[in-house]
Design a protein around this motif. Structure first.
Motif, PDB file in Angstrom:
ATOM      1  N   SER A  64       0.780  -1.242   0.000  1.00  0.00           N
ATOM      2  CA  SER A  64       0.000   0.000   0.000  1.00  0.00           C
ATOM      3  C   SER A  64       0.810   1.288   0.000  1.00  0.00           C
ATOM      4  O   SER A  64       0.233   2.370  -0.102  1.00  0.00           O
ATOM      5  CB  SER A  64      -0.946   0.012   1.196  1.00  0.00           C
ATOM      6  N   GLY A  65       2.084   1.225   0.150  1.00  0.00           N
ATOM      7  CA  GLY A  65       2.877   2.444   0.149  1.00  0.00           C
ATOM      8  C   GLY A  65       2.993   3.125   1.497  1.00  0.00           C
ATOM      9  O   GLY A  65       3.402   4.283   1.564  1.00  0.00           O
ATOM     10  N   VAL A  66       2.651   2.421   2.579  1.00  0.00           N
ATOM     11  CA  VAL A  66       2.759   3.066   3.895  1.00  0.00           C
ATOM     12  C   VAL A  66       4.201   3.298   4.303  1.00  0.00           C
ATOM     13  O   VAL A  66       4.459   4.165   5.148  1.00  0.00           O
ATOM     14  CB  VAL A  66       2.016   2.284   5.010  1.00  0.00           C
ATOM     15  N   GLU A  67       5.144   2.572   3.690  1.00  0.00           N
ATOM     16  CA  GLU A  67       6.540   2.743   4.087  1.00  0.00           C
ATOM     17  C   GLU A  67       7.020   4.170   3.853  1.00  0.00           C
ATOM     18  O   GLU A  67       7.880   4.663   4.577  1.00  0.00           O
ATOM     19  CB  GLU A  67       7.451   1.730   3.390  1.00  0.00           C
ATOM     20  N   VAL A  68       6.465   4.873   2.879  1.00  0.00           N
ATOM     21  CA  VAL A  68       6.877   6.253   2.641  1.00  0.00           C
ATOM     22  C   VAL A  68       6.484   7.143   3.827  1.00  0.00           C
ATOM     23  O   VAL A  68       7.165   8.133   4.110  1.00  0.00           O
ATOM     24  CB  VAL A  68       6.307   6.800   1.299  1.00  0.00           C
ATOM     25  N   LEU A  69       5.437   6.784   4.546  1.00  0.00           N
ATOM     26  CA  LEU A  69       5.051   7.567   5.719  1.00  0.00           C
ATOM     27  C   LEU A  69       6.085   7.461   6.837  1.00  0.00           C
ATOM     28  O   LEU A  69       6.142   8.327   7.710  1.00  0.00           O
ATOM     29  CB  LEU A  69       3.675   7.115   6.239  1.00  0.00           C
ATOM     30  N   ARG A  70       6.897   6.432   6.797  1.00  0.00           N
ATOM     31  CA  ARG A  70       7.941   6.222   7.819  1.00  0.00           C
ATOM     32  C   ARG A  70       9.308   6.761   7.384  1.00  0.00           C
ATOM     33  O   ARG A  70      10.258   6.722   8.158  1.00  0.00           O
ATOM     34  CB  ARG A  70       8.071   4.727   8.109  1.00  0.00           C
ATOM     35  N   ASP A  71       9.420   7.212   6.155  1.00  0.00           N
ATOM     36  CA  ASP A  71      10.703   7.624   5.583  1.00  0.00           C
ATOM     37  C   ASP A  71      11.114   8.997   6.107  1.00  0.00           C
ATOM     38  O   ASP A  71      10.722  10.032   5.569  1.00  0.00           O
ATOM     39  CB  ASP A  71      10.614   7.631   4.054  1.00  0.00           C
ATOM     40  N   LYS A  72      11.913   9.006   7.149  1.00  0.00           N
ATOM     41  CA  LYS A  72      12.320  10.252   7.816  1.00  0.00           C
ATOM     42  C   LYS A  72      13.284  11.090   6.970  1.00  0.00           C
ATOM     43  O   LYS A  72      13.602  12.219   7.331  1.00  0.00           O
ATOM     44  CB  LYS A  72      12.957   9.961   9.176  1.00  0.00           C
ATOM     45  N   GLU A  78       5.752  16.082   2.596  1.00  0.00           N
ATOM     46  CA  GLU A  78       6.111  15.350   1.368  1.00  0.00           C
ATOM     47  C   GLU A  78       5.807  13.863   1.523  1.00  0.00           C
ATOM     48  O   GLU A  78       5.363  13.214   0.582  1.00  0.00           O
ATOM     49  CB  GLU A  78       7.586  15.577   1.017  1.00  0.00           C
ATOM     50  N   ARG A  79       6.034  13.327   2.709  1.00  0.00           N
ATOM     51  CA  ARG A  79       5.696  11.912   2.952  1.00  0.00           C
ATOM     52  C   ARG A  79       4.202  11.689   2.728  1.00  0.00           C
ATOM     53  O   ARG A  79       3.798  10.709   2.089  1.00  0.00           O
ATOM     54  CB  ARG A  79       6.084  11.496   4.371  1.00  0.00           C
ATOM     55  N   LEU A  80       3.385  12.580   3.276  1.00  0.00           N
ATOM     56  CA  LEU A  80       1.934  12.447   3.114  1.00  0.00           C
ATOM     57  C   LEU A  80       1.536  12.557   1.642  1.00  0.00           C
ATOM     58  O   LEU A  80       0.762  11.732   1.139  1.00  0.00           O
ATOM     59  CB  LEU A  80       1.212  13.524   3.932  1.00  0.00           C
ATOM     60  N   LYS A  81       2.062  13.548   0.954  1.00  0.00           N
ATOM     61  CA  LYS A  81       1.723  13.728  -0.460  1.00  0.00           C
ATOM     62  C   LYS A  81       2.114  12.506  -1.282  1.00  0.00           C
ATOM     63  O   LYS A  81       1.342  12.045  -2.125  1.00  0.00           O
ATOM     64  CB  LYS A  81       2.398  14.987  -1.014  1.00  0.00           C
ATOM     65  N   ARG A  82       3.312  11.998  -1.057  1.00  0.00           N
ATOM     66  CA  ARG A  82       3.764  10.823  -1.823  1.00  0.00           C
ATOM     67  C   ARG A  82       2.907   9.601  -1.522  1.00  0.00           C
ATOM     68  O   ARG A  82       2.616   8.809  -2.409  1.00  0.00           O
ATOM     69  CB  ARG A  82       5.233  10.527  -1.530  1.00  0.00           C
ATOM     70  N   ILE A 131      -0.200   8.706   9.763  1.00  0.00           N
ATOM     71  CA  ILE A 131      -0.571  10.029   9.241  1.00  0.00           C
ATOM     72  C   ILE A 131      -0.456  11.063  10.356  1.00  0.00           C
ATOM     73  O   ILE A 131       0.088  12.160  10.142  1.00  0.00           O
ATOM     74  CB  ILE A 131      -1.989   9.987   8.639  1.00  0.00           C
ATOM     75  N   ALA A 132      -0.944  10.728  11.541  1.00  0.00           N
ATOM     76  CA  ALA A 132      -0.878  11.653  12.680  1.00  0.00           C
ATOM     77  C   ALA A 132       0.566  11.989  13.035  1.00  0.00           C
ATOM     78  O   ALA A 132       0.877  13.143  13.368  1.00  0.00           O
ATOM     79  CB  ALA A 132      -1.598  11.058  13.886  1.00  0.00           C
ATOM     80  N   GLU A 133       1.424  11.002  12.969  1.00  0.00           N
ATOM     81  CA  GLU A 133       2.836  11.244  13.269  1.00  0.00           C
ATOM     82  C   GLU A 133       3.427  12.254  12.295  1.00  0.00           C
ATOM     83  O   GLU A 133       4.131  13.189  12.699  1.00  0.00           O
ATOM     84  CB  GLU A 133       3.612   9.925  13.209  1.00  0.00           C
ATOM     85  N   ALA A 134       3.136  12.098  11.014  1.00  0.00           N
ATOM     86  CA  ALA A 134       3.649  13.050  10.017  1.00  0.00           C
ATOM     87  C   ALA A 134       3.071  14.443  10.249  1.00  0.00           C
ATOM     88  O   ALA A 134       3.784  15.451  10.165  1.00  0.00           O
ATOM     89  CB  ALA A 134       3.330  12.554   8.602  1.00  0.00           C
TER      90      ALA A 134
END
Length: 190
Positions: A64-72, A78-82, A131-134
């Protein structure tokens, strides 16, 4: 790497079958035909369709692409948009005929299959947490003027995203995505 085994083939095929026909509209025969396996082999791997649907959910989440949300390495916004762009691309590649597997299955069986409802709830909570973390990081950096509760904002964004996917299936265009991006990133999280 060798050929996928029967279980893997069933899980893989079920993503498309469940999204195309729905949980209630699909039979074990539909699932085994799509996987190219004998019908009798289904019950060697799954107690029933619900167990297969949950295995497919795990595969869906993995992709699902959730790994981008963790990419510090990326800025929080930008993480959210991607993340949402990746999910949109999946919907676009499918001709806007399938939205989010989680959303689709939740709307169909959460009220009749308690085990699935609990699994869906756990996934939604984990997704909301990322999402909340970002959002919280973006607030701390001053990238978002919105001083609201990151968890509440994340729930709203995810709810809006699910609605966006439903509308994309109906209008079969990226118009709902444009609306989502405008309101979420240019208004709510500005």
């Amino acid at each position: 790497m060798g050929q996928p085994n029967v279980r893997e083939r069933l899980v893989e095929a079920s993503l498309d079958v469940f999204q195309s026909l729905g949980f209630n509209g699909s039979s074990v025969q539909d699932l085994t035909d799509a996987a190219g396996v004998p019908k009798g082999s289904f019950y060697n791997h799954f107690a029933g369709k619900e167990d297969l649907a949950l295995a497919a959910l795990a595969l869906y989440i993995e992709r699902s692409g959730v790994e981008v949300l963790r990419d510090k390495r990326l800025q929080p916004i930008e993480r959210l948009k991607r993340h949402f762009r990746t999910n949109w691309k999946t919907a676009k590649d499918r001709g806007y005929k399938a939205g989010c597997y989680l959303g689709t299955m939740s709307s169909e069986i959460a009220d009749t299959h308690e085990k699935s409802r609990e699994a869906f709830l756990g996934v939604f909570r984990a997704w909301t947490g990322l999402i909340a973390e970002a959002i919280g990081e973006a607030q701390a950096k001053g990238d978002i003027a919105q001083a609201g509760d990151p968890a509440l904002l994340a729930r709203f964004v995810l709810n809006a995203w699910q609605g966006t996917l439903v509308r994309m299936k109906v209008v079969r265009s990226e118009e709902p995505l444009k609306d989502f991006n405008t309101l979420v990133f240019d208004v709510l999280l500005k």
